[in-house]
Design an enzyme around this catalytic site. Sequence first.
Site, PDB file in Angstrom:
ATOM      1  CE  LYS A 192       1.872   3.037  -1.899  1.00 37.94           C
ATOM      2  NZ  LYS A 192       0.457   3.210  -2.296  1.00 37.94           N
TER       3      LYS A 192
ATOM      4  N   GLY B 261      -4.208   0.320  -9.010  1.00 41.19           N
ATOM      5  CA  GLY B 261      -4.788  -0.035 -10.297  1.00 41.19           C
ATOM      6  C   GLY B 261      -6.057  -0.869 -10.222  1.00 41.19           C
TER       7      GLY B 261
END
Lengths: 257, 65
Positions: free
Chosen positions: A95, A184
């Site tokens: 990632k 988020g």
Amino acid sequence: MSFYGVELKSRLLLGTSRYPSPAILAEAIKASAAEVVTVSLRRESGSDRAGQSFWSLVRALGVRVLPNTAGCHSVKEAVTTAHMARELFDTKWIKLEVIGESDTLQPDVFGLVEAARILSEDGFEVFPYTTEDLVVADRLVEAGCRVLMPWGAPIGSARGLNNVYGLKSLRAHFPGIPLVVDAGLGVPSHAAAAMELGYDAVLLNTAVAEAGDPVAMARAFALAVEAGRTAYLAQPLEPRDMAAPSTPVIGKAALGD
Amino acid sequence: MRIFLNDDAHDVEPGTLAAALEALGYGGRKIATAVNGRFVAAPARPATALTDGDRVEVVAPMQGG
């Protein structure tokens, strides 16, 4: 759904940070049914065993790990960290985070594309943490990325999907690339909303780890992801401006004056 | 010889990265290493000579999002 040829049943990817305890982390991962968890790497002294015990815990859960380059602010840092992660976790998956701004933790998309190219050419399978910018996404795909992970909102902000239009555009432009909303999300309805847009998966951490009951919240997110995906496949009704009666008007009894 | 491991100064016998790691308690541990900002793979540690002032990074698995 598959990432770089690896078939997965669960569309929820879970982070392993900020849980109240290792036991709750383990229970939350089980409750989420996640098959992929994100991990990181940090300095460890010769007397400290925290990293070793964390690794034992993750291995015992039998999940696949997606190491990150969290905290890296330069291409060089991110690339070196990726190499360390590949050896440490024995995986080509990375990632890729190249952070450009400290307040929002917004990706430095220029550095991200450069690092993605270097790592892809070196045999890594890159999961770039990016924005919803279409042109950047194009460059990332050109650089070799076969998964894209746009942010929903800044990491840990719990704001949900800040730019639904942008995320929809990205989905429409990349029908064949697995897309994961990463970061988020605050509540399960945010995850469901991402899945209803046709996103392949969501990745979250803080919303579960810092909930009052992380294990229950992990389960709630798993249900929301499944609901959102099922709804997407069921082709949701488009919003309209005016009312449309759901009960048929034809045959209604004439009872007025 | 003085090296800096994760920013802390350590006096070690002149030798290799592998020897320094062993001497400082990392033997058999799941770690990854870099010297002066460059990744050093585990198989290369016994052949990586350290010199005075080298900066060694040692990292281990950790929770991440």
